[in-house]
Design a protein around this motif. Structure first.
Motif, short mmCIF file in Angstrom:
data_model
loop_
_atom_site.label_atom_id
_atom_site.label_comp_id
_atom_site.label_asym_id
_atom_site.label_seq_id
_atom_site.Cartn_x
_atom_site.Cartn_y
_atom_site.Cartn_z
N UNK A 186 -24.03 24.64 58.16
CA UNK A 186 -23.49 25.01 56.85
C UNK A 186 -22.43 24.00 56.41
N UNK A 187 -21.56 23.64 57.32
CA UNK A 187 -20.50 22.68 57.00
C UNK A 187 -21.09 21.33 56.61
N UNK A 188 -22.05 20.85 57.39
CA UNK A 188 -22.66 19.55 57.10
C UNK A 188 -23.36 19.56 55.74
N UNK A 189 -24.09 20.62 55.46
CA UNK A 189 -24.81 20.70 54.19
C UNK A 189 -23.84 20.82 53.02
N UNK A 190 -22.76 21.55 53.22
CA UNK A 190 -21.74 21.69 52.17
C UNK A 190 -21.10 20.34 51.86
N UNK A 191 -20.76 19.59 52.90
CA UNK A 191 -20.19 18.25 52.71
C UNK A 191 -21.15 17.36 51.93
N UNK A 192 -22.41 17.42 52.28
CA UNK A 192 -23.41 16.58 51.62
C UNK A 192 -23.50 16.90 50.13
N UNK A 193 -23.61 18.18 49.81
CA UNK A 193 -23.73 18.59 48.42
C UNK A 193 -22.48 18.25 47.61
N UNK A 194 -21.32 18.46 48.21
CA UNK A 194 -20.07 18.16 47.50
C UNK A 194 -19.92 16.66 47.26
N UNK A 195 -20.28 15.87 48.24
CA UNK A 195 -20.17 14.42 48.12
C UNK A 195 -21.05 13.90 46.99
N UNK A 211 -12.30 19.29 47.54
CA UNK A 211 -11.78 19.42 48.89
C UNK A 211 -12.56 20.49 49.64
N UNK A 212 -12.86 20.23 50.91
CA UNK A 212 -13.56 21.20 51.75
C UNK A 212 -12.65 21.56 52.91
N UNK A 213 -12.27 22.83 52.96
CA UNK A 213 -11.33 23.30 53.97
C UNK A 213 -11.98 24.38 54.83
N UNK A 214 -11.49 24.50 56.06
CA UNK A 214 -12.02 25.51 56.97
C UNK A 214 -10.95 26.51 57.35
N UNK A 215 -11.31 27.79 57.30
CA UNK A 215 -10.44 28.85 57.80
C UNK A 215 -11.09 29.42 59.06
N UNK A 247 -12.76 32.06 59.23
CA UNK A 247 -13.98 32.83 58.92
C UNK A 247 -14.84 32.21 57.83
N UNK A 248 -14.35 31.18 57.12
CA UNK A 248 -15.11 30.66 56.00
C UNK A 248 -14.85 29.17 55.79
N UNK A 249 -15.70 28.58 54.95
CA UNK A 249 -15.52 27.22 54.46
C UNK A 249 -15.19 27.34 52.98
N UNK A 250 -14.04 26.82 52.58
CA UNK A 250 -13.60 26.94 51.19
C UNK A 250 -13.66 25.59 50.49
N UNK A 251 -14.23 25.58 49.30
CA UNK A 251 -14.29 24.37 48.48
C UNK A 251 -13.38 24.58 47.28
N UNK A 252 -12.44 23.64 47.09
CA UNK A 252 -11.47 23.76 46.00
C UNK A 252 -11.33 22.42 45.30
N UNK A 253 -10.87 22.41 44.04
CA UNK A 253 -10.67 21.15 43.32
C UNK A 253 -9.51 20.34 43.88
N UNK A 254 -9.49 19.07 43.56
CA UNK A 254 -8.35 18.21 43.92
C UNK A 254 -7.08 18.77 43.29
N UNK A 255 -5.99 18.71 44.02
CA UNK A 255 -4.72 19.18 43.48
C UNK A 255 -4.38 20.61 43.83
N UNK A 256 -5.38 21.40 44.21
CA UNK A 256 -5.11 22.78 44.63
C UNK A 256 -4.66 22.74 46.09
N UNK A 257 -3.55 23.41 46.39
CA UNK A 257 -3.00 23.37 47.74
C UNK A 257 -2.12 24.58 48.02
N UNK A 258 -2.14 25.05 49.25
CA UNK A 258 -1.24 26.12 49.66
C UNK A 258 0.22 25.68 49.56
N UNK A 292 -4.84 21.39 61.86
CA UNK A 292 -5.63 20.15 62.04
C UNK A 292 -6.62 20.02 60.89
N UNK A 293 -6.72 18.82 60.32
CA UNK A 293 -7.69 18.56 59.25
C UNK A 293 -9.11 18.78 59.79
N UNK A 294 -10.01 19.46 59.02
CA UNK A 294 -9.85 19.96 57.65
C UNK A 294 -9.46 21.44 57.57
#
Length: 289
Positions: free
Chosen positions: A177-186, A193-197, A199-210, A229-231
């Motif tokens: 899932x992570x690999x396919x998500x990276x491919x589609x986003x790229x 941005x692709x972040x991991x929690x 329980x989930x993989x979150x995709x957010x726009x540039x500039x959005x940050x905790x 640790x990134x991501x």
């Protein structure tokens, strides 16, 4: 093995402290000493927590916070200290916090929903706002995910105005899932941005940050999270001067240290840290020893 040695091992991703050469051990040891000294000398005015994996363990994700965590949070609120909560989730976190903390201190808790794209007080029942305009790149990705048959085999997804949350259907599907998500986003946009929690993989726009929470709080701020640790989705949150991890750490020597004892992680490590807080009026200190 000392906590100092364990902390250095976590930073260097080494199995054993003894595998690190002597010169590097000295440098990392000095970095640990510098960090813990700076941490102990600070007089904090605010604190920020990640939610899942930090304030609640996986088994508690759909319930209220544990009583021991609530008691610790109340120490901050009763001392007049603002609490920030940074989460990849939305209304479910607000509902849990309202039930756990009650109504008395709702104006003292600030929540960054959906990885920082929507920030408001716990007392604001209108947040998170789901009727805001959807980010264009997020909308395009959502369209692609809806028509991609292989992705739909791997995971479920949910779109918010500035986030897509992706949950693999099985734990064994995580890497695919992570690999396919990276491919589609790229292919769609280099700004996503692709972040991991936990329980989930979150995709957010540039500039959005905790880390957007920081500008709403009194300095200095202590931040505590689990995915440094990134991501990991706490990478930005824990890339601050005063930051502690209860699990994963970045390789940066100046911040994002996990200084909990061996075997401590999640809420157990959080409680270890919180039990070392000494409170004054509208401030607190971290006492390691």
């Amino acid at each position: 093995v000392s906590v100092k040695q364990i902390s250095v091992e976590r930073k260097t991703s080494r199995v054993s402290y003894n595998e690190i050469n002597s010169d590097t051990r000295i440098k990392w040891g000095q970095a640990y000493d510098d960090f813990t000294k700076r941490l102990s000398m600070a007089r904090f005015k605010s604190i920020v927590f990640d939610y899942d994996g930090t304030l609640c363990d996986p088994a508690e994700r759909y319930t209220t916070l544990s009583k021991v965590i609530v008691l610790q949070l109340m120490r901050f609120l009763e001392s007049g200290i603002f609490i920030g909560i940074a989460t990849g989730r939305g209304k479910s976190v607000r509902e849990s916090l309202c039930k756990s903390l009650g109504k008395s201190y709702m104006d003292k808790v600030l929540i960054a929903y959906y990885n920082g794209s929507d920030i408001s007080l716990l007392s604001n029942s209108d947040s998170p706002k789901l009727d805001n305009p959807v980010d264009k790149t997020i909308s395009k990705l959502n369209d692609e995910l809806n028509k991609n048959w292989w992705f739909k085999e791997l995971a479920n997804h949910e779109m918010r105005p500035c986030q897509i949350t992706i949950v693999p259907r099985k734990v064994s599907f995580w890497n695919a899932t992570k690999t396919h998500t990276y491919t589609l986003c790229k292919r769609l946009s280099t700004s996503l941005q692709i972040l991991e929690s936990t329980h989930s993989i979150d995709v957010i726009p540039a500039g959005v940050t905790k880390a957007a929470l920081f500008k709403h709080l009194k300095y200095p701020v202590l931040s505590i999270g689990d995915k440094g640790a990134w991501p990991g989705n706490d990478y930005d949150l824990l890339a601050s001067e005063y930051s502690l991890s209860v699990n994963e750490v970045s390789a940066e020597y100046r911040d994002c240290w996990n200084i909990a004892p061996a075997g401590f992680r999640g809420t157990q490590a959080t409680l270890f840290y919180l039990n070392r807080m000494k409170f004054a009026k509208e401030a607190f200190r971290f006492i390691l020893k």
